[in-house]
Design an enzyme around this catalytic site. Structure first.
Site, PDB file in Angstrom:
ATOM      1  N   LYS A  36       0.819  -1.207   0.000  1.00 55.84           N
ATOM      2  CA  LYS A  36       0.000   0.000   0.000  1.00 55.84           C
ATOM      3  C   LYS A  36       0.859   1.267   0.000  1.00 55.84           C
ATOM      4  O   LYS A  36       0.588   2.221  -0.731  1.00 55.84           O
ATOM      5  CB  LYS A  36      -0.927   0.002   1.225  1.00 55.84           C
ATOM      6  N   SER A  37       1.926   1.287   0.821  1.00 55.72           N
ATOM      7  CA  SER A  37       2.775   2.482   0.921  1.00 55.72           C
ATOM      8  C   SER A  37       3.341   2.852  -0.452  1.00 55.72           C
ATOM      9  O   SER A  37       3.369   4.025  -0.842  1.00 55.72           O
ATOM     10  CB  SER A  37       3.952   2.217   1.863  1.00 55.72           C
ATOM     11  N   ARG A  79       2.510   6.180  -3.269  1.00 53.82           N
ATOM     12  CA  ARG A  79       3.609   7.029  -3.728  1.00 53.82           C
ATOM     13  C   ARG A  79       3.799   6.955  -5.239  1.00 53.82           C
ATOM     14  O   ARG A  79       4.188   7.939  -5.871  1.00 53.82           O
ATOM     15  CB  ARG A  79       4.905   6.634  -2.999  1.00 53.82           C
ATOM     16  N   ARG A  91      -4.753  -9.542  11.865  1.00 52.69           N
ATOM     17  CA  ARG A  91      -3.519 -10.326  11.982  1.00 52.69           C
ATOM     18  C   ARG A  91      -3.639 -11.435  13.027  1.00 52.69           C
ATOM     19  O   ARG A  91      -3.042 -12.500  12.891  1.00 52.69           O
ATOM     20  CB  ARG A  91      -2.328  -9.419  12.276  1.00 52.69           C
ATOM     21  N   ASP A  96       4.353  -5.822  12.849  1.00 53.11           N
ATOM     22  CA  ASP A  96       3.077  -6.470  12.511  1.00 53.11           C
ATOM     23  C   ASP A  96       3.200  -7.983  12.378  1.00 53.11           C
ATOM     24  O   ASP A  96       2.193  -8.689  12.284  1.00 53.11           O
ATOM     25  CB  ASP A  96       2.524  -5.900  11.197  1.00 53.11           C
ATOM     26  N   SER A 110       7.574   9.560  12.142  1.00 52.71           N
ATOM     27  CA  SER A 110       6.418   9.388  11.273  1.00 52.71           C
ATOM     28  C   SER A 110       6.850   9.447   9.820  1.00 52.71           C
ATOM     29  O   SER A 110       7.293  10.489   9.329  1.00 52.71           O
ATOM     30  CB  SER A 110       5.367  10.473  11.525  1.00 52.71           C
ATOM     31  N   LYS A 120      -1.915  -1.878  19.238  1.00 50.48           N
ATOM     32  CA  LYS A 120      -2.300  -2.037  17.828  1.00 50.48           C
ATOM     33  C   LYS A 120      -3.833  -2.194  17.759  1.00 50.48           C
ATOM     34  O   LYS A 120      -4.543  -1.817  18.674  1.00 50.48           O
ATOM     35  CB  LYS A 120      -1.571  -3.246  17.235  1.00 50.48           C
ATOM     36  N   GLY A 137      -5.316   8.104   5.944  1.00 47.37           N
ATOM     37  CA  GLY A 137      -4.415   9.078   6.551  1.00 47.37           C
ATOM     38  C   GLY A 137      -3.152   9.286   5.721  1.00 47.37           C
ATOM     39  O   GLY A 137      -2.783  10.420   5.412  1.00 47.37           O
TER      40      GLY A 137
END
Length: 448
Positions: A28-29, A33, A402, A326, A173, A353, A100
């Site tokens: 996803k990241s 981008r 998870r 994770d 972050s 989490k 976000g």
């Protein structure tokens, strides 16, 4: 109860000989981008393997609103970029849904272009404070007008004459860092971000892949990232690596199920994300990295995992925690089938989490015959060795995808089946988990 109302109980039974290829979802990241940087390049960027979840589709829609052409033809997404500083003023409000990371990076990308844009999201996104990103963007000369507490809906007025910025992130972050670096693209001179603790470096790698000048150095202040502004970004052909967090499940299943040999192609091995795979190899897992290569500035390989009957418990270094936070739940499952103790320190983040993951795993593992010790910031799984884990109990998923997947993997190698009270939440991160695992030969089904 799953997010869709009805709980979906599931059950996993002992399985042997898992075989085949497991094509897990895209990262996803990197998907976000690739769309944003494609829109800021001059010419056509082509992206395959994009994660087509709602969050990423909302980012694609936003890039169209800023004037880029974004369309999917066959399996490939085509992004016709408008160049750095070339964004047009959107004619409508930009709705980022639940994302976000999406909204924060898009705000950064447009903050140094003299246009106005109004952002909103769903009820959850509209509760999240945006000051952590609008504060540094104000240093470039951008202005933000939102609801009280710096919340969406919010209008950003981009800087007419942006200034380069030197910014130390107050908390680690990757989203804030990325927003500042994207804003720095249209500012003259050098924009500098200083991180006391290193975070995921997908933005730096991908900016360099598109031809921006980015340098990173470790100093006494921390990690110093310097971006030279106003580059011409070159369009790229990007193959989005598949998500290492999703890959963990078929990999771990193959290691504990007798006679298994599973290939998980095109997995991102960015060192800020891939700690689990190095840990498994230290435990004696038959896990190899084949066809190692680089895609869009990211290290990628095909993972081959084979049944590993002689796994050993180890001490997992605490400094590795950030790169595999994770994956601790499914690591605990593998540890149950190892000989000896696996000690996992430096993991207090697991307690905050989607659920308290240490507690959820400890309770479920104990119910299935595995001894677990835990403290605020550590836990230890006492392995029973291959073939000696009883199973036979139900585990609570606590609405955590998870946790649900980890206990279903456990049940593939226990003497008795393992039930999970609700597998519904799995859809949030890995909607194809059930068909993917059953296609490999795993006996996972709805318990109905």
């Amino acid at each position: 109860m799953s997010s869709h109302g009805e709980a979906i109980p599931m059950i996993a039974r002992r399985s042997t000989g898992l075989h085949g290829e497991a094509h897990v979802p895209g990262d996803k990241s990197i998907s976000h981008r690739s769309l944003i940087l494609g829109a800021m390049a001059v010419g056509e960027t082509r992206v395959t393997g994009l994660l087509e979840g709602q969050d990423v589709l909302d980012t694609a829609k936003a890039m169209r609103a800023f004037g880029a052409q974004v369309e999917k033809r066959g399996d490939t997404w085509h992004v016709q970029g408008v160049g750095v500083g070339g964004f047009a003023e959107p004619g409508q409000v930009i709705d980022c849904g639940n994302s976000g990371p999406g909204v924060r990076q898009i705000m950064g990308a447009m903050a140094t272009t003299p246009i106005a844009a109004t952002f909103t999201g769903d009820a959850s996104l509209n509760k999240r404070p945006m000051a952590r990103v609008t504060d540094p963007l104000a240093l470039f000369g951008a202005r933000a007008h939102g609801r009280s507490g710096g919340r969406l809906p919010m209008t950003i007025l981009g800087a007419r004459d942006p200034l380069p910025v030197r910014y130390a992130t107050p908390v680690p972050s990757a989203q804030v860092k990325s927003a500042v670096l994207l804003a720095g693209l249209a500012a003259p001179g050098e924009t500098v971000v200083i991180e006391r603790e290193a975070t995921r470096d997908h933005s730096e790698r991908m900016l360099a892949g598109f031809g921006a000048r980015v340098t990173t150095e470790e100093t006494d202040e921390g990690r110093v990232i310097t971006l030279t502004g106003q580059p011409e970004l070159r369009p790229q052909d990007i193959v989005v690596p598949r998500d290492p967090s999703s890959a963990a499940f078929p990999v771990c299943a193959a290691l504990i199920c007798e006679g298994s040999d599973v290939l998980v192609p095109n997995i991102g091995l960015n060192p800020t994300r891939a700690g689990l795979f190095f840990t498994l190899r230290e435990m004696g897992a038959d896990l190899s990295f084949e066809n190692e290569r680089e895609e869009g500035g990211e290290p990628v390989a095909d993972l081959r995992a084979r049944f590993s009957p002689d796994l050993k418990g180890i001490e997992v270094p605490p400094e590795r925690a950030a790169s595999m936070i994770d994956e601790y739940p499914v690591l605990a499952v593998v540890a149950a089938f190892a000989e000896g103790k696996t000690h996992m320190p430096g993991v207090k983040e697991l307690r905050v989490k989607e659920s308290d993951r240490i507690d959820a795993m400890a309770v479920g593992l104990r119910a299935n015959g595995v001894e677990v010790e835990e403290g605020e910031d550590w836990w230890t799984v006492h392995g029973r060795g291959h073939g000696n884990v009883p199973g036979g109990a139900e585990a609570q998923s606590h609405l955590d995808h998870r946790i649900a997947m980890s206990f279903l993997i456990l049940g593939l190698a226990t003497a008795e089946p393992v039930r999970v009270d609700d597998g519904g939440p799995i859809a949030t991160s890995f909607p194809v988990f059930e068909p993917l695992m059953t296609a490999l030969g795993a006996a996972i089904s709805r318990a109905g």
